[in-house]
Write a protein that holds these residues in place. Structure first.
Motif, mmCIF file in Angstrom:
data_model
loop_
_atom_site.group_PDB
_atom_site.id
_atom_site.type_symbol
_atom_site.label_atom_id
_atom_site.label_comp_id
_atom_site.label_asym_id
_atom_site.label_seq_id
_atom_site.Cartn_x
_atom_site.Cartn_y
_atom_site.Cartn_z
ATOM 1 N N ALA A 150 -4.168 -17.991 -4.497
ATOM 2 C CA ALA A 150 -5.339 -18.302 -3.685
ATOM 3 C C ALA A 150 -5.954 -16.989 -3.227
ATOM 4 N N MET A 151 -7.284 -16.944 -3.192
ATOM 5 C CA MET A 151 -7.993 -15.726 -2.790
ATOM 6 C C MET A 151 -9.031 -16.059 -1.733
ATOM 7 N N ALA A 152 -9.276 -15.090 -0.853
ATOM 8 C CA ALA A 152 -10.338 -15.236 0.145
ATOM 9 C C ALA A 152 -10.811 -13.847 0.561
ATOM 10 N N GLY A 153 -12.091 -13.746 0.868
ATOM 11 C CA GLY A 153 -12.655 -12.511 1.391
ATOM 12 C C GLY A 153 -12.881 -12.637 2.886
ATOM 13 N N PHE A 154 -12.557 -11.592 3.630
ATOM 14 C CA PHE A 154 -12.661 -11.621 5.086
ATOM 15 C C PHE A 154 -13.510 -10.446 5.570
ATOM 16 N N ARG A 155 -14.311 -10.724 6.597
ATOM 17 C CA ARG A 155 -15.089 -9.669 7.243
ATOM 18 C C ARG A 155 -15.121 -9.948 8.734
ATOM 19 N N ALA A 156 -14.837 -8.925 9.529
ATOM 20 C CA ALA A 156 -14.896 -9.038 10.989
ATOM 21 C C ALA A 156 -15.710 -7.879 11.530
ATOM 22 N N ARG A 157 -16.589 -8.165 12.471
ATOM 23 C CA ARG A 157 -17.387 -7.114 13.088
ATOM 24 C C ARG A 157 -16.738 -6.715 14.414
ATOM 25 N N GLY A 158 -16.635 -5.419 14.636
ATOM 26 C CA GLY A 158 -15.968 -4.944 15.835
ATOM 27 C C GLY A 158 -14.465 -4.880 15.635
ATOM 28 N N ALA A 159 -13.746 -4.833 16.748
ATOM 29 C CA ALA A 159 -12.290 -4.699 16.694
ATOM 30 C C ALA A 159 -11.642 -6.040 16.404
ATOM 31 N N ALA A 160 -10.597 -6.010 15.570
ATOM 32 C CA ALA A 160 -9.846 -7.219 15.221
ATOM 33 C C ALA A 160 -8.366 -6.903 15.264
ATOM 34 N N ASP A 161 -7.599 -7.818 15.810
ATOM 35 C CA ASP A 161 -6.143 -7.662 15.850
ATOM 36 C C ASP A 161 -5.533 -9.049 15.971
ATOM 37 N N LEU A 162 -4.623 -9.378 15.055
ATOM 38 C CA LEU A 162 -3.975 -10.675 15.168
ATOM 39 C C LEU A 162 -2.580 -10.618 14.570
ATOM 40 N N GLY A 163 -1.711 -11.468 15.108
ATOM 41 C CA GLY A 163 -0.353 -11.572 14.608
ATOM 42 C C GLY A 163 -0.287 -12.456 13.372
ATOM 43 N N VAL A 164 0.692 -12.167 12.523
ATOM 44 C CA VAL A 164 0.899 -12.926 11.289
ATOM 45 C C VAL A 164 1.959 -13.990 11.532
ATOM 46 N N VAL A 165 1.601 -15.245 11.308
ATOM 47 C CA VAL A 165 2.571 -16.332 11.368
ATOM 48 C C VAL A 165 3.223 -16.435 9.992
ATOM 49 N N PRO A 166 4.559 -16.386 9.886
ATOM 50 C CA PRO A 166 5.206 -16.405 8.564
ATOM 51 C C PRO A 166 4.760 -17.593 7.721
ATOM 52 N N PHE A 167 4.624 -17.365 6.420
ATOM 53 C CA PHE A 167 4.207 -18.426 5.513
ATOM 54 C C PHE A 167 4.839 -18.171 4.144
ATOM 55 N N PRO A 168 4.969 -19.195 3.303
ATOM 56 C CA PRO A 168 5.748 -19.074 2.061
ATOM 57 C C PRO A 168 4.944 -18.547 0.884
ATOM 58 N N ALA A 169 4.383 -17.370 1.024
ATOM 59 C CA ALA A 169 3.663 -16.720 -0.068
ATOM 60 C C ALA A 169 3.735 -15.218 0.132
ATOM 61 N N VAL A 170 3.561 -14.487 -0.944
ATOM 62 C CA VAL A 170 3.441 -13.028 -0.896
ATOM 63 C C VAL A 170 1.957 -12.700 -0.867
ATOM 64 N N THR A 171 1.547 -11.782 -0.008
ATOM 65 C CA THR A 171 0.124 -11.494 0.187
ATOM 66 C C THR A 171 -0.228 -10.075 -0.237
ATOM 67 N N LEU A 172 -1.344 -9.968 -0.970
ATOM 68 C CA LEU A 172 -1.991 -8.683 -1.198
ATOM 69 C C LEU A 172 -3.197 -8.629 -0.269
ATOM 70 N N ALA A 173 -3.286 -7.600 0.545
ATOM 71 C CA ALA A 173 -4.454 -7.378 1.403
ATOM 72 C C ALA A 173 -5.142 -6.127 0.890
#
Length: 275
Positions: free
Chosen positions: A25-48
């Motif tokens: 699965a793929m998705a593009g993300f864009r955030a304006r300004g400062a962004a910070d969030l915690g990762v909730v564990p999930f059953p996949a390997v992620t490329l960022a």
């Protein structure tokens, strides 16, 4: 391509159905300004894959990666963010990750730089993605790179792929001993081969898949008692212990995590975990 859709802080782009690959699965993300969030564990390997003007930062408390990163299967305790973040994220089922990432999914730990896994190929791919005209072209570039690497990589055993697929299909409730019998392997052989190729023992993988299903039900407004029963936990206390173990939070707190708020938009491709 689906249009950019705001979800709180984030603008999200998703590929057209023609760009979808099994187990990806793929998705593009864009955030304006400062962004910070915690990762909730999930059953996949992620490329960022970092595409912003300021570096994406992913950290687990002991290690941090600035720029494009790979997050392992049980990547809990991580935080990600930066300023004016723009990145393309790819979620890989463990079956696909084994082929396209080599041994990282098993040996690489919870976090590393993408260039440490793919070398110069990672740098070249990032350059092409930055030069692309739009998100759809970016998704096409990544799809081709993943397809080529999967063809060149070493697949998991058919039996391991089947067991993972059944765990994903059943939301982690299939009995692992029964699955070993179905594929004609001893319990010891399944444990050894599955852990060597997926990176987790089968029962730990089942726990992670079931946890992922449960927290999404909680985020959708489900009452913890009802979610516990639906997800196959012994009782609400059992659910509480599992959420605390994986996320360090209570069920009510994990339901409010911003990490989960984008899932209905970003990761709605059907069955991508099966791979």
């Amino acid at each position: 391509m689906q249009p950019l859709a705001p979800s709180a802080l984030w603008e999200i782009a998703t590929p057209s159905p023609s760009r979808r690959l099994p187990g990806v699965a793929m998705a593009g993300f864009r955030a304006r300004g400062a962004a910070d969030l915690g990762v909730v564990p999930f059953p996949a390997v992620t490329l960022a894959i970092d595409l912003g003007t300021e570096p994406l930062v992913v950290a687990d408390g002991g290690r941090g990666v600035r720029g494009s990163a790979v997050v392992g299967l049980s990547g809990g305790g991580l935080r990600g963010g930066g300023r004016d973040v723009q990145c393309l994220q790819v979620r890989l089922s463990p079956v696909v990750a084994h082929a396209v990432l080599g041994g990282f999914a098993v040996e690489g730990g919870p976090l590393t730089g993408l260039d440490e896994v793919w070398g110069r190929d990672a740098v070249r791919l990032e350059e092409r993605l930055r030069a692309a005209a739009d998100w759809e072209e970016r998704f096409a570039l990544v799809a081709r790179a993943l397809a080529a690497r999967r063809t060149e990589g070493r697949p998991v055993d058919r039996e391991v792929a089947y067991v993972w697929g059944e765990l994903a299909r059943s939301h982690g409730t299939s009995r692992v001993d029964a699955l070993a019998a179905e594929v004609g392997w001893s319990r010891k052989r399944l444990w050894s081969r599955f852990r060597a190729q997926v990176g987790l023992a089968p029962k730990q993988a089942a726990r992670l898949v079931r946890f992922d299903h449960a927290v999404h039900r909680l985020a959708a407004g489900g009452h913890p008692a009802a979610v516990a029963a639906e997800a196959g936990y012994a009782d609400q206390s059992h659910l509480h212990r599992e959420v605390a173990d994986f996320a360090g939070l209570t069920p009510s707190a994990v339901a409010r995590e911003p990490w989960l708020s984008v899932d209905g938009v970003a990761w709605s491709a059907p069955g991508y975990l099966h791979g």
